[in-house]
Design a protein around this motif. Structure first.
Motif, PDB file in Angstrom:
ATOM      1  N   VAL A  78       0.853  -1.183   0.000  1.00  0.00           N
ATOM      2  CA  VAL A  78       0.000   0.000   0.000  1.00  0.00           C
ATOM      3  C   VAL A  78       0.891   1.237   0.000  1.00  0.00           C
ATOM      4  CG1 VAL A  78      -1.999  -1.076   1.077  1.00  0.00           C
ATOM      5  CG2 VAL A  78      -0.202  -0.114   2.528  1.00  0.00           C
ATOM      6  N   GLN A  79       0.379   2.320  -0.577  1.00  0.00           N
ATOM      7  CA  GLN A  79       1.148   3.554  -0.712  1.00  0.00           C
ATOM      8  C   GLN A  79       0.635   4.585   0.289  1.00  0.00           C
ATOM      9  OE1 GLN A  79       0.758   5.589  -4.492  1.00  0.00           O
ATOM     10  NE2 GLN A  79       2.892   6.287  -4.410  1.00  0.00           N
ATOM     11  N   GLY A  80       1.536   5.073   1.139  1.00  0.00           N
ATOM     12  CA  GLY A  80       1.159   6.029   2.163  1.00  0.00           C
ATOM     13  C   GLY A  80       0.547   7.289   1.582  1.00  0.00           C
ATOM     14  N   LEU A  81      -0.502   7.771   2.221  1.00  0.00           N
ATOM     15  CA  LEU A  81      -1.207   8.951   1.727  1.00  0.00           C
ATOM     16  C   LEU A  81      -0.317  10.188   1.749  1.00  0.00           C
ATOM     17  CD1 LEU A  81      -3.878  10.274   0.798  1.00  0.00           C
ATOM     18  CD2 LEU A  81      -4.423  10.624   3.221  1.00  0.00           C
ATOM     19  N   ARG A  82       0.400  10.385   2.835  1.00  0.00           N
ATOM     20  CA  ARG A  82       1.222  11.598   2.981  1.00  0.00           C
ATOM     21  C   ARG A  82       2.635  11.426   2.437  1.00  0.00           C
ATOM     22  NH1 ARG A  82      -2.453  11.336   6.841  1.00  0.00           N
ATOM     23  NH2 ARG A  82      -1.328   9.707   7.971  1.00  0.00           N
ATOM     24  N   THR A  83       3.205  10.237   2.582  1.00  0.00           N
ATOM     25  CA  THR A  83       4.594  10.045   2.165  1.00  0.00           C
ATOM     26  C   THR A  83       4.721   9.647   0.704  1.00  0.00           C
ATOM     27  OG1 THR A  83       4.643   7.698   2.755  1.00  0.00           O
ATOM     28  CG2 THR A  83       5.168   9.294   4.496  1.00  0.00           C
ATOM     29  N   GLY A  84       3.704   8.969   0.158  1.00  0.00           N
ATOM     30  CA  GLY A  84       3.808   8.439  -1.191  1.00  0.00           C
ATOM     31  C   GLY A  84       4.724   7.235  -1.277  1.00  0.00           C
ATOM     32  N   LEU A  85       5.144   6.716  -0.130  1.00  0.00           N
ATOM     33  CA  LEU A  85       6.071   5.585  -0.098  1.00  0.00           C
ATOM     34  C   LEU A  85       5.307   4.284   0.107  1.00  0.00           C
ATOM     35  CD1 LEU A  85       8.824   7.208   2.135  1.00  0.00           C
ATOM     36  CD2 LEU A  85       8.774   7.041  -0.361  1.00  0.00           C
ATOM     37  N   TRP A  86       5.938   3.185  -0.297  1.00  0.00           N
ATOM     38  CA  TRP A  86       5.290   1.884  -0.256  1.00  0.00           C
ATOM     39  C   TRP A  86       5.600   1.164   1.047  1.00  0.00           C
ATOM     40  CZ3 TRP A  86       1.634   1.095  -3.726  1.00  0.00           C
ATOM     41  CH2 TRP A  86       1.682   1.839  -4.906  1.00  0.00           C
ATOM     42  N   GLN A  87       4.652   0.342   1.477  1.00  0.00           N
ATOM     43  CA  GLN A  87       4.796  -0.373   2.734  1.00  0.00           C
ATOM     44  C   GLN A  87       3.842  -1.557   2.760  1.00  0.00           C
ATOM     45  OE1 GLN A  87       3.457   3.288   4.658  1.00  0.00           O
ATOM     46  NE2 GLN A  87       1.866   2.106   5.712  1.00  0.00           N
ATOM     47  N   LEU A  88       4.082  -2.457   3.713  1.00  0.00           N
ATOM     48  CA  LEU A  88       3.151  -3.552   3.960  1.00  0.00           C
ATOM     49  C   LEU A  88       1.956  -3.037   4.748  1.00  0.00           C
ATOM     50  CD1 LEU A  88       5.589  -6.388   5.118  1.00  0.00           C
ATOM     51  CD2 LEU A  88       4.566  -6.110   2.846  1.00  0.00           C
ATOM     52  N   PRO A  89       0.770  -3.589   4.527  1.00  0.00           N
ATOM     53  CA  PRO A  89      -0.348  -3.255   5.408  1.00  0.00           C
ATOM     54  C   PRO A  89      -0.018  -3.678   6.832  1.00  0.00           C
ATOM     55  CG  PRO A  89      -1.110  -4.382   3.422  1.00  0.00           C
ATOM     56  CD  PRO A  89       0.382  -4.512   3.449  1.00  0.00           C
ATOM     57  N   GLY A  90      -0.262  -2.795   7.771  1.00  0.00           N
ATOM     58  CA  GLY A  90       0.016  -3.136   9.160  1.00  0.00           C
ATOM     59  C   GLY A  90       0.103  -1.891  10.012  1.00  0.00           C
ATOM     60  N   GLY A  91       0.275  -2.102  11.309  1.00  0.00           N
ATOM     61  CA  GLY A  91       0.362  -0.963  12.202  1.00  0.00           C
ATOM     62  C   GLY A  91       0.418  -1.386  13.652  1.00  0.00           C
ATOM     63  N   MET A  92       0.128  -0.438  14.521  1.00  0.00           N
ATOM     64  CA  MET A  92       0.298  -0.630  15.956  1.00  0.00           C
ATOM     65  C   MET A  92      -0.864  -1.420  16.572  1.00  0.00           C
ATOM     66  SD  MET A  92       3.159   0.868  16.279  1.00  0.00           S
ATOM     67  CE  MET A  92       3.358   1.001  18.060  1.00  0.00           C
ATOM     68  N   VAL A  93      -0.517  -2.259  17.533  1.00  0.00           N
ATOM     69  CA  VAL A  93      -1.521  -3.002  18.284  1.00  0.00           C
ATOM     70  C   VAL A  93      -2.301  -2.034  19.176  1.00  0.00           C
ATOM     71  CG1 VAL A  93      -1.892  -4.812  19.999  1.00  0.00           C
ATOM     72  CG2 VAL A  93      -0.107  -5.086  18.273  1.00  0.00           C
ATOM     73  N   GLU A  94      -3.629  -2.178  19.171  1.00  0.00           N
ATOM     74  CA  GLU A  94      -4.486  -1.332  19.993  1.00  0.00           C
ATOM     75  C   GLU A  94      -5.070  -2.149  21.150  1.00  0.00           C
ATOM     76  OE1 GLU A  94      -7.440   0.517  17.581  1.00  0.00           O
ATOM     77  OE2 GLU A  94      -5.987   1.764  16.476  1.00  0.00           O
ATOM     78  N   PRO A  95      -5.430  -1.468  22.244  1.00  0.00           N
ATOM     79  CA  PRO A  95      -5.978  -2.192  23.401  1.00  0.00           C
ATOM     80  C   PRO A  95      -7.203  -3.038  23.073  1.00  0.00           C
ATOM     81  CG  PRO A  95      -5.430   0.065  24.004  1.00  0.00           C
ATOM     82  CD  PRO A  95      -5.277  -0.022  22.513  1.00  0.00           C
ATOM     83  N   THR A  96      -7.980  -2.627  22.075  1.00  0.00           N
ATOM     84  CA  THR A  96      -9.196  -3.363  21.727  1.00  0.00           C
ATOM     85  C   THR A  96      -8.921  -4.612  20.896  1.00  0.00           C
ATOM     86  OG1 THR A  96      -9.458  -1.863  19.837  1.00  0.00           O
ATOM     87  CG2 THR A  96     -10.688  -1.340  21.850  1.00  0.00           C
ATOM     88  N   ASP A  97      -7.700  -4.766  20.371  1.00  0.00           N
ATOM     89  CA  ASP A  97      -7.363  -5.960  19.605  1.00  0.00           C
ATOM     90  C   ASP A  97      -7.272  -7.162  20.543  1.00  0.00           C
ATOM     91  OD1 ASP A  97      -7.130  -4.587  17.148  1.00  0.00           O
ATOM     92  OD2 ASP A  97      -5.058  -4.019  17.616  1.00  0.00           O
ATOM     93  N   ALA A  98      -7.945  -8.252  20.186  1.00  0.00           N
ATOM     94  CA  ALA A  98      -7.926  -9.443  21.033  1.00  0.00           C
ATOM     95  C   ALA A  98      -6.538 -10.058  21.091  1.00  0.00           C
ATOM     96  CB  ALA A  98      -8.936 -10.463  20.524  1.00  0.00           C
ATOM     97  N   ASN A  99      -5.806  -9.960  19.986  1.00  0.00           N
ATOM     98  CA  ASN A  99      -4.464 -10.520  19.906  1.00  0.00           C
ATOM     99  C   ASN A  99      -3.742  -9.884  18.713  1.00  0.00           C
ATOM    100  OD1 ASN A  99      -5.460 -12.000  17.577  1.00  0.00           O
ATOM    101  ND2 ASN A  99      -6.348 -13.449  19.043  1.00  0.00           N
ATOM    102  N   VAL A 100      -2.536 -10.335  18.449  1.00  0.00           N
ATOM    103  CA  VAL A 100      -1.728  -9.733  17.386  1.00  0.00           C
ATOM    104  C   VAL A 100      -2.311 -10.042  16.013  1.00  0.00           C
ATOM    105  CG1 VAL A 100       0.573  -9.626  16.359  1.00  0.00           C
ATOM    106  CG2 VAL A 100       0.328  -9.795  18.828  1.00  0.00           C
ATOM    107  N   TRP A 101      -2.862 -11.235  15.819  1.00  0.00           N
ATOM    108  CA  TRP A 101      -3.483 -11.571  14.536  1.00  0.00           C
ATOM    109  C   TRP A 101      -4.637 -10.614  14.239  1.00  0.00           C
ATOM    110  CZ3 TRP A 101      -3.178 -13.910  10.014  1.00  0.00           C
ATOM    111  CH2 TRP A 101      -4.345 -14.160   9.297  1.00  0.00           C
ATOM    112  N   GLU A 102      -5.446 -10.314  15.240  1.00  0.00           N
ATOM    113  CA  GLU A 102      -6.563  -9.397  15.016  1.00  0.00           C
ATOM    114  C   GLU A 102      -6.062  -7.998  14.668  1.00  0.00           C
ATOM    115  OE1 GLU A 102     -10.140  -7.678  17.714  1.00  0.00           O
ATOM    116  OE2 GLU A 102     -10.262  -9.803  17.192  1.00  0.00           O
ATOM    117  N   CYS A 103      -4.970  -7.581  15.277  1.00  0.00           N
ATOM    118  CA  CYS A 103      -4.374  -6.294  14.906  1.00  0.00           C
ATOM    119  C   CYS A 103      -4.007  -6.286  13.431  1.00  0.00           C
ATOM    120  CB  CYS A 103      -3.132  -6.028  15.755  1.00  0.00           C
ATOM    121  SG  CYS A 103      -2.096  -4.667  15.145  1.00  0.00           S
ATOM    122  N   ALA A 104      -3.372  -7.361  12.966  1.00  0.00           N
ATOM    123  CA  ALA A 104      -2.941  -7.436  11.575  1.00  0.00           C
ATOM    124  C   ALA A 104      -4.133  -7.366  10.620  1.00  0.00           C
ATOM    125  CB  ALA A 104      -2.134  -8.710  11.342  1.00  0.00           C
TER     126      ALA A 104
END
Length: 212
Positions: free
Chosen positions: A55-81
């Motif tokens: 995916v291409q970042g909206l502000r940076t225009g750079l490419w990256q894998l889909p993903g991000g930071m784990v949130e308290p509401t995520d049941a586990n790491v898989w759900e975050c992904a």
């Protein structure tokens, strides 16, 4: 045939991004609730044949894998992904049916200290995935593994994506934790995007801890 109708005033408690984990993940760390205590981020490396979804970042225009930071509401790491995949693909469809090829932990040395993450290497049969521009990304692309070096990446994707190749190799007594695939052919040399991210790269590095 009878058609079930939802009860009035009753809504599904399941979020739209929730996807059942691959059977191969059962009993593994990413499904344990306590994994969130250590793991701060999760990323999906989704392949269709020899092509990797970026995916291409909206502000940076750079490419990256889909993903991000784990949130308290995520049941586990898989759900975050799966949540991050859903959001960065435009909140139009959940992660498609996939087969787990492996997963591993990454440790990123950033200016703020160590950041522990998990990368899931997944395989799907179709490149026909719904996408809509959103608050985080402006587009997506399927890039062949052999052609990744032509793109500019957001730090630290330029360092973590090549780890897929590394973790598919058997090193001394350590078994490979990613199954053989197109990533076995070469280890890509990826370009970091802008000056700020190059400075981060110089300040910190990336190491990977294999997990069986």
């Amino acid at each position: 045939a009878m058609v079930a109708t939802p009860a009035v005033g009753v809504t599904s408690a399941l979020p739209p991004w929730r996807v059942a984990p691959p059977g191969a993940l059962r009993g593994d760390l990413p499904l344990a609730a306590h994994s969130k205590e250590r793991t701060r981020a999760a990323f999906i490396a989704l392949f269709a044949g020899d092509a990797l979804l970026l995916v291409q970042g909206l502000r940076t225009g750079l490419w990256q894998l889909p993903g991000g930071m784990v949130e308290p509401t995520d049941a586990n790491v898989w759900e975050c992904a799966t949540r991050e995949f859903y959001e960065e693909m435009g909140s139009v469809a959940p992660l498609p049916r996939v087969r787990l090829q492996g997963w591993f932990e990454t440790t990123i040395q950033s200016r703020d200290g160590l950041l522990h993450g998990i990368m899931f290497v997944l395989l799907t049969d179709s490149m026909d995935l719904p996408y809509a521009p959103n608050e985080e990304t402006q587009s997506c692309v399927w890039s062949r593994w052999e052609e990744l070096s032509a793109l500019s990446f957001r730090w630290p994707n330029d360092q973590t994506i090549p780890l897929i190749h590394d973790r598919a190799q058997r090193l001394d007594a350590m078994p490979a934790v990613v199954r053989p695939g197109p990533w076995n052919s070469t280890r890509p040399e990826l370009r970091c995007g802008d000056s700020e991210q190059r400075e981060q790269r110089q300040d910190g590095g990336v190491a990977a801890a294999s997990v069986a």
